[in-house]
Design a protein around this motif. Structure first.
Motif, PDB file in Angstrom:
ATOM      1  N   MET A   1      49.576 -17.294  55.870  1.00  0.00           N
ATOM      2  CA  MET A   1      49.574 -18.664  56.353  1.00  0.00           C
ATOM      3  C   MET A   1      50.805 -18.823  57.204  1.00  0.00           C
TER       4      MET A   1
ATOM      5  N   VAL B   1      46.046 -14.633  51.837  1.00  0.00           N
ATOM      6  CA  VAL B   1      45.770 -14.939  53.233  1.00  0.00           C
ATOM      7  C   VAL B   1      47.090 -15.334  53.866  1.00  0.00           C
TER       8      VAL B   1
ATOM      9  N   LEU C   1      46.246 -18.442  59.085  1.00  0.00           N
ATOM     10  CA  LEU C   1      45.408 -19.611  58.816  1.00  0.00           C
ATOM     11  C   LEU C   1      45.414 -20.550  60.011  1.00  0.00           C
TER      12      LEU C   1
ATOM     13  N   PRO D   1      44.754 -16.574  42.927  1.00  0.00           N
ATOM     14  CA  PRO D   1      44.137 -16.281  44.226  1.00  0.00           C
ATOM     15  C   PRO D   1      43.383 -14.961  44.195  1.00  0.00           C
ATOM     16  N   LEU D   2      42.226 -14.921  44.847  1.00  0.00           N
ATOM     17  CA  LEU D   2      41.417 -13.704  44.844  1.00  0.00           C
ATOM     18  C   LEU D   2      41.962 -12.682  45.834  1.00  0.00           C
ATOM     19  N   TRP D   3      42.441 -13.163  46.963  1.00  0.00           N
ATOM     20  CA  TRP D   3      43.129 -12.267  47.890  1.00  0.00           C
ATOM     21  C   TRP D   3      44.119 -13.126  48.647  1.00  0.00           C
TER      22      TRP D   3
ATOM     23  N   TYR E   1      33.287 -31.251  57.244  1.00  0.00           N
ATOM     24  CA  TYR E   1      33.644 -31.286  55.820  1.00  0.00           C
ATOM     25  C   TYR E   1      34.663 -30.188  55.505  1.00  0.00           C
ATOM     26  N   PHE E   2      34.383 -28.993  56.017  1.00  0.00           N
ATOM     27  CA  PHE E   2      35.266 -27.868  55.736  1.00  0.00           C
ATOM     28  C   PHE E   2      36.651 -28.112  56.332  1.00  0.00           C
TER      29      PHE E   2
ATOM     30  N   PHE F   1      43.968 -30.226  54.042  1.00  0.00           N
ATOM     31  CA  PHE F   1      44.817 -30.358  52.854  1.00  0.00           C
ATOM     32  C   PHE F   1      45.756 -29.168  52.686  1.00  0.00           C
ATOM     33  N   LEU F   2      45.500 -28.082  53.378  1.00  0.00           N
ATOM     34  CA  LEU F   2      46.435 -26.966  53.317  1.00  0.00           C
ATOM     35  C   LEU F   2      47.698 -27.296  54.086  1.00  0.00           C
TER      36      LEU F   2
ATOM     37  N   GLN G   1      49.439 -32.694  51.824  1.00  0.00           N
ATOM     38  CA  GLN G   1      48.772 -33.176  50.614  1.00  0.00           C
ATOM     39  C   GLN G   1      49.301 -34.526  50.192  1.00  0.00           C
TER      40      GLN G   1
ATOM     41  N   VAL H   1      38.074 -30.934  56.790  1.00  0.00           N
ATOM     42  CA  VAL H   1      38.788 -31.900  55.946  1.00  0.00           C
ATOM     43  C   VAL H   1      39.483 -31.161  54.804  1.00  0.00           C
ATOM     44  N   ALA H   2      38.740 -30.207  54.199  1.00  0.00           N
ATOM     45  CA  ALA H   2      39.351 -29.415  53.119  1.00  0.00           C
ATOM     46  C   ALA H   2      40.539 -28.622  53.667  1.00  0.00           C
ATOM     47  N   VAL H   3      40.373 -28.024  54.854  1.00  0.00           N
ATOM     48  CA  VAL H   3      41.456 -27.223  55.436  1.00  0.00           C
ATOM     49  C   VAL H   3      42.676 -28.087  55.724  1.00  0.00           C
TER      50      VAL H   3
END
Lengths: 703, 328
Positions: free
Chosen positions: A209, A207, A100, A203-205, A132-133, A139-140, A143, A135-137
Motif C-alpha cells: 500500500m 498487498v 493499492l 491477512p491472507l496475503w 460499491y467496491f 475506507f482504506l 476511516q 466505496v469500500a476501497v
C-alpha cells in the motif's frame, strides 16, 4: 400512452410487439448513474491525484450531452485514446505500479471511462457494483466518522441508481431515494450482526500500500526552516487517552526521531540507527521479543496511556519518555524511540506505561559518546569562542548548562515562525549573534552545538510538545503544529536529561501553545481551516466533532480479533453451540417478523376488487327497490333501469355510474378517491336515513 | 400505464420445475398472488452482488479494515431484504381474465385481462405475458385497476386455450426476481383461415351481373342522378361541372344494389376436404358481410337461414370454426 378503451374496437396497437424488451438504459437511470458516479469519485478527492477528477467530469459531461442528444457515442479510436492516455498518466506518475494506489486509480479511471460505452442496463449495474467496491476501497484511505457518513450517503445514491435503472417509467427522484434508504435502513440489523460475528482473520496475503500524497509532518531529518512549514498544518498527528490524569501541558513531550549527526546544516539520525530502522520493520516480529534491549532503569511507573496514531506513512511513533510498550504493533528501539513494526499506512493504536525518575543509558558506550559529541571541524568560530569563554567561568557541567540557558533567556532572542534566511555556513553563529530570531529547531540545534563544544554529549530530539485536551472526548489531540524539537544531554549518573532552550526563550510556547507564542507576530495557521478556532463557538463545535471522531475511530479500530472475543465474552458469555444455534434462530425469527411487519406484508389480502364490491353492493341496494340489475349490465347501461327512483337518487347513481364508466374505460380516469365518494353518495341516496326508517316513512322513499 | 415489450423472458426451463408448477396451478378466471403463488430467486445481478460481497470481504481481511467489512455486510443484508421488497411488489395483486376476441387462424387472438392493486401501494415495473408470446410491462398506481390486452398467435381453427401467463417483477433493485403464474380460464374462437377455392364463384350458381336486386338508396357505388346540394353532403358528392355551369351547388346521388341472396351449401363441395370447404365458406361469409349481401349456410347438422348483419356473421363463422371440434 393511454389506456386502451373498451369500446369493442381493437386497440390501435398493431399485432407486432411495439417495443423491444427494454434492456436499454433509461434516461432517468442514466441521470442517477452520472450522479452517483460523481459522488463516488468525490470520495477520492483527498487521497488520489487531482487529475483523476477531470477525467470523471469529462466522461460524465460527455454522457450527459449524449443524453441530451447533442453528442454522439465516441468512436472506437477516441475510446482507445482515452484508455491509453489514462494508462500513460498512471505510468508517468510516481505511483508504484503494484500498489493499492495504482489499483485504485485504474479502477477509478475504468469507472469513469465506462461512461463512454454504456448503453445497456447490464453496464449500469456493473458500474454500480464497481461503485460499491470503490466505496469500500475509500475506507482504506480514511476511516473517520465524516468519511463514514459520506460513504453511507454514496451507498444510498448507488442503491438508488440500482433502482433507477430498473424503473420502466420515470418516478420522482425523491421516491427512488426513499426506497433506497428504506432498503439500507432495514438491512442495518443484519449488517450489524454480520459485522460483529464475522471472524476477524489475519491477512491472507500482503498487498503493498502506498500513500501517494506525502503528508506534512515530522521527517527524520531537521534543517532550519523545516518546522515552520509543519506549523502551518492543522492536521491531526495522534490522540492519546490516559488511564489517570494526563500530564501537565509543560510535561507533554512526545518523543520522536532522535537526531544525532550534524553536518553543519542538517541534523540526521546516526547511520547505525538509519540502517537498523531500514531492515527492522520489514520483518514482523512479535512485540514480546525485541531485538533491541533498551538500556534503562525505569524508576516509578506513573500510569498507562494509549495513543492512536493517524496514518503517517512513517515508522516512528511518538511517546512520553520513557515509555514501555504494553500492547500494539510497536516497540522501543534505538535511542528509546518507539518504532512501529510496519509503516503506519493505517491508523495504529499502541498502549504504553510511562515512568518518572528513570535513568536512560546509565553508562554511555564509547561509540555513542563519540556520536553525540560529533561536530564538523572548524565551524561556528564565534560560538566556539563564546563557549570557551563560558567554560573558563563555569567548570561544572551543570553550571555551564544553566549559564547557557540563562544567556538564552536574558539575551534579546525572539521566538518567531518566520525568522528570515540564515547563511548555509556557520548558520549557528549567524543565528546566535546576529539575527537572534528563530523557533524551536534553531534553539535546539544551536544549544546542542554549544554543549558539544563544551564536551557534553548532546543530541536533538524531535517530536511534539503539548497537545489539546478535549474535555468531551477525554483525550489529548496532538496536531502537526505542535511539532517541536528539544535537547537531551548526557550527564554522569543521571543519564540522558531533557532540556528545552525554547522554554527559556518563549515560555508561553511550552506553557500554553504555539498560538500564544506567536500571537503578536501572526503567521499561525493563516488560511487553514483551523484558523477559525479563534471563534469560541466554532471551537466548541470542533471539539465535539473531534470527540465523536475519536470515539468512532476507537469503536472501529478496537474491534479486531481481541475486541471481538472480548465483545462475545461480555455479551454472550461462554455459550455452547446449542445455545448459539438457539440464539441465531431466535434472531433470524425476530428479524424476519420485524421485516415483514415493517414492509406491511401482514396486511390482509382483500380478495375482492373494490370496484366489483361496490358494483355488487349497488346492485343489492337497487334490488331492494325492485330493480333487477343483470350481471352483464355495464355502468353506462344503468341509467335506463332507474326509472322508478326519485330524481335525487337517480342523479346520485347516475353520477357514480358516469364516473365509474370513465374510471373503467377511459384514459382520463378520475382518481379512485372520487369513485369512492360518488359511491358513498349513491348508496346514501338509496339507503333511507335511520330517522326516516324509524318514522315508518320508508315506503315514501322506496317505491 | 402499460406498454408492450418484446418478451417476458425465459424462466427456468427445468423439466421437473415445470411439471411441479403445472401440478400446482389450475384454470381460473381470477387469481390473487400470495405466498403460495409467488416464486422468488436471486437474479443474475443478485449472484453478481454475492461475488462482489466475497471480493469486498477479501479486501477487508487483507487490509484488516472493519469499515470494509461494514460495506460488505451491508451489501449482503441488502441482498437479503431485497427479496422481501421484490416479493412485496407482486404480493396481493389480482389478475382476472375478461374476455377474448375472435380472430382468423394465423392471425393473433386478443385477450383482455384486468390487474388490480388493492393494498394502496404503487407497483412499478411488472411484466405480464406469455413466455413465447406477447408481453407488456405495467406500472400500477395505488388502488388502480388496469386493463391490458395480450395477443396470442393462432395456427388452426377452433378454440384457442392459452397456456399460463407469467407475471414477473424485478423491482426495486433487480437483485431478485419474483414471479407467479396465472392459468386463465378463457378461450378464444379461431375462425378458419379464409381461402377461396379456385372455382368458388361459379359453383355458387349466382352471377352478380345478372340480377342486381333491390336498390338501396343513398349508397355509394352506382350513380343514379343529380339533385340540389343539401348541407351535410360530402365534397366527393358535389357535381363540380354543374357548379361551373350554373353557379349552384349540386350533389350527385348514388345507389347500392342488394345482392341476390347467396346460399352456401356444404353438399356442393363433396369432393373437397372439409378444411378447404370451411376455408372457402369463411372467405365467402367475409365477402357477403362486407357487401351487405344476405347469406344462408348449410353445413352438416347445422343450418343458418338467410340473413345479414354482425350477429349472423359471428354465428356462421363460429359454426365454421367449431365444425367437428369437441367442446373442451
Amino acid at each position: 400512452m393511454t389506456r386502451p378503451s373498451d369500446d369493442g374496437l381493437r386497440p390501435s396497437l398493431g399485432w407486432r410487439p411495439l417495443m423491444q424488451e427494454s434492456q436499454q438504459l433509461t434516461r432517468q437511470g442514466l441521470l442517477w448513474l452520472i450522479l452517483s458516479q460523481l459522488a463516488v469519485v468525490g470520495l477520492f478527492v483527498t487521497p488520489m491525484p487531482i487529475w483523476v477528477m477531470p477525467v470523471m467530469l469529462l466522461t460524465a459531461t460527455w454522457r450527459f450531452r449524449m443524453l441530451q442528444k447533442r453528442w454522439q457515442l465516441p468512436s472506437g479510436w477516441v475510446k482507445a485514446l482515452a484508455v491509453l492516455l489514462s494508462l500513460g498518466a498512471v505510468a508517468v506518475s510516481d505511483i508504484h505500479p503494484l500498489s493499492l494506489d495504482a489499483a485504485t486509480i485504474l479502477l477509478l479511471l475504468g469507472f469513469s471511462l465506462k461512461n463512454l460505452e454504456m448503453a445497456q442496463r447490464r453496464d449500469a449495474i456493473l458500474a454500480v457494483y464497481i461503485g460499491y467496491f470503490l466505496v469500500a476501497v475509500s475506507f482504506l484511505f480514511s476511516q473517520t466518522l465524516l468519511a463514514t457518513l459520506t460513504a453511507i450517503l454514496v451507498l444510498m445514491l448507488l442503491t438508488a441508481t440500482l433502482i433507477g435503472v430498473q424503473l420502466t417509467r420515470p418516478q420522482p427522484m425523491i421516491r427512488t431515494l426513499k426506497i433506497s434508504s428504506s432498503l439500507l435502513v432495514l438491512s442495518l440489523p443484519l449488517m450489524i450482526v454480520g459485522y460483529l460475528f464475522f471472524p476477524r482473520l489475519p491477512p491472507l496475503w500482503s498487498v503493498p500500500m502506498q500513500q501517494n500524497q506525502a503528508r506534512t509532518g515530522i521527517s527524520d531529518s531537521m534543517s532550519p526552516g523545516d518546522f515552520a512549514s509543519i506549523a502551518g498544518s492543522g492536521a491531526l498527528a495522534f490522540r492519546a487517552t490516559f488511564s489517570g490524569n494526563p500530564p501537565q501541558q509543560v510535561d507533554r513531550y512526545w518523543r520522536g526521531p532522535v537526531l544525532t549527526h550534524f553536518d553543519g546544516n542538517t541534523w540526521t539520525p546516526t547511520t547505525a540507527y538509519v540502517e537498523r530502522r531500514n531492515f527492522l520493520p520489514d520483518r514482523i516480529q512479535p512485540s514480546g521479543s525485541p531485538v533491541f534491549q533498551p538500556n534503562w532503569q525505569l524508576g516509578d511507573a506513573v500510569g498507562r496511556y494509549s495513543v492512536v496514531y493517524e496514518p503517517s506513512n512513517q515508522w516512528f511513533a511518538y511517546s512520553l519518555t520513557p515509555s514501555r510498550v504494553m500492547n500494539g504493533e510497536a516497540r522501543v528501539g534505538q535511542d528509546f524511540q518507539v518504532v512501529a513494526t510496519q509503516k503506519m499506512d493505517a491508523p495504529l493504536r499502541v498502549e504504553y506505561e510511562y515512568y518518572q525518575n528513570a535513568v536512560l543509558d546509565p553508562v554511555l558506550s564509547e561509540r555513542e559518546r563519540q556520536a553525540t559529541l560529533q561536530l564538523p571541524t572548524g565551524i561556528e568560530p564565534r560560538t566556539r569562542a563564546f563557549i570557551e569563554d563560558l567554560r573558563i567561568r563555569h567548570t561544572d557541567p551543570q553550571a555551564l548548562i544553566l549559564a547557557t540557558l540563562r544567556w538564552f533567556q536574558e539575551s534579546p532572542f525572539y521566538y518567531t515562525l518566520s525568522p528570515g534566511t540564515l547563511p548555509t555556513t556557520n548558520s549557528v553563529d549567524a543565528f546566535l549573534f546576529d539575527s537572534k530570531r528563530g523557533f524551536c529547531a534553531h534553539y535546539a540545534g544551536a544549544f546542542v552545538v554549544m554543549m558539544r563544544m563544551a564536551g557534553i554529549p548532546a543530541r536533538v530530539v524531535s517530536g511534539y510538545q503539548g497537545g489539546e485536551w478535549n474535555e468531551k472526548g477525554g483525550f489529548i489531540a496532538v496536531h502537526e503544529f505542535d511539532a517541536h524539537a528539544w535537547v537531551e544531554l548526557w550527564l554522569p549518573s543521571a543519564g540522558w536529561v531533557a532540556f528545552d532552550p525554547t522554554a527559556w526563550v518563549a515560555p508561553e510556547r511550552i506553557e500554553q501553545n504555539l498560538r500564544s507564542a506567536v500571537a503578536d507576530s501572526g503567521g499561525f495557521l493563516n488560511g487553514s481551516p483551523l484558523y477559525a478556532l479563534q471563534f469560541s463557538w466554532f471551537n466548541g463545535l470542533r471539539l465535539s466533532v473531534d470527540a465523536w471522531q475519536f470515539r468512532w475511530q476507537r469503536w472501529i479500530m478496537d474491534y479486531d480479533q481481541r475486541g471481538q472475543s472480548l465483545f462475545i465474552a461480555r455479551w454472550l458469555g461462554n455459550i455452547d453451540s446449542t445455545t448459539a444455534v438457539a440464539y441465531a434462530l431466535g434472531f433470524i425469527t425476530l428479524l424476519g417478523l420485524f421485516w415483514i411487519a415493517a414492509l406491511g406484508l401482514l396486511q390482509p389480502h382483500h380478495s375482492k376488487d373494490p370496484i366489483a364490491a361496490q358494483w355488487q353492493m349497488l346492485r343489492e341496494q337497487l334490488g331492494r327497490y325492485g330493480i333487477d340489475v343483470d350481471q352483464q349490465v355495464t355502468p353506462s347501461q344503468l341509467s335506463s333501469l332507474l326509472a322508478g327512483l326519485s330524481a335525487l337518487q337517480q342523479q346520485a347513481i347516475q353520477q357514480y355510474a358516469n364516473q365509474l364508466n370513465r374510471y373503467l374505460y377511459h384514459s382520463d380516469a378520475p382518481p379512485y378517491a372520487d369513485i369512492k365518494r360518488q359511491y358513498r353518495n349513491a348508496i346514501a341516496a338509496l339507503e333511507p336515513r335511520w330517522w326516516k326508517r324509524a318514522l315508518g316513512f320508508r315506503h315514501l322513499f322506496g317505491r | 400505464m402499460w406498454r408492450r415489450i418484446k418478451s417476458i423472458g425465459v424462466l427456468p426451463p427445468r423439466r421437473y420445475f415445470q411439471q411441479w408448477i403445472a401440478s400446482r396451478i389450475d384454470r381460473r378466471t381470477e387469481t390473487q398472488f400470495n405466498q403460495r403463488r409467488i416464486y422468488i430467486v436471486p437474479s443474475k445481478a443478485g449472484l453478481g452482488l454475492l461475488l462482489l460481497f466475497s471480493i469486498t470481504i477479501l479486501l477487508g481481511i487483507n487490509f484488516q479494515n472493519n469499515l470494509v467489512f461494514m460495506v460488505a455486510f451491508w451489501l449482503l443484508a441488502m441482498l437479503t431484504i431485497n427479496i422481501l421488497f421484490t416479493y412485496r411488489n407482486l404480493s396481493g395483486l389480482t389478475l382476472r381474465a375478461i374476455h377474448a376476441e375472435p380472430c382468423f387462424a394465423g392471425e393473433k387472438a386478443l385477450f383482455w385481462f384486468e390487474i388490480t392493486e388493492h393494498q394502496g401501494r404503487e407497483r412499478p415495473s411488472i411484466h405480464v405475458g406469455w413466455e413465447q408470446q406477447d408481453a407488456v410491462v405495467i406500472n400500477l398506481k395505488a388502488h388502480e385497476t388496469l386493463r391490458i390486452s395480450l395477443s396470442h398467435g393462432t395456427q388452426a381453427r377452433g378454440w384457442l386455450i392459452p397456456e399460463r401467463l407469467t407475471v414477473i417483477t424485478r423491482f426495486p433493485t433487480g437483485l431478485a426476481r419474483a414471479w407467479g403464474y396465472f392459468l386463465p380460464d378463457v378461450k378464444a374462437i379461431v375462425y378458419p383461415k379464409p381461402q377461396l377455392l379456385p372455382d368458388g364463384s361459379a359453383q355458387t350458381g349466382a352471377d352478380p351481373n345478372q340480377s342486381k336486386g333491390r336498390e338501396i338508396p343513398r349508397g355509394s357505388h352506382d350513380f343514379s342522378g343529380i339533385r340540389s346540394y343539401r348541407s351535410g353532403d360530402s365534397m366527393k358528392q358535389i357535381h363540380w361541372p354543374q357548379f361551373a355551369k350554373t353557379g349552384h351547388l349540386a350533389s350527385r346521388e348514388f345507389v347500392d344494389y342488394e345482392q341476390a341472396a347467396q346460399w352456401l351449401d356444404w353438399t356442393h363441395w363433396q369432393g373437397q376436404s372439409d378444411e378447404r370447404v370451411l376455408a372457402h365458406f369463411t372467405a365467402r361469409v367475409i365477402g357477403f358481410h362486407r357487401d351487405n349481401t344476405p347469406w344462408g349456410m348449410q353445413i352438416p347438422d347445422q343450418r343458418f337461414e338467410m340473413d345479414v348483419g354482425e350477429a349472423h356473421r359471428v354465428q356462421t363463422l363460429t359454426a365454421l370454426a367449431l365444425y367437428g371440434v369437441k367442446v373442451p
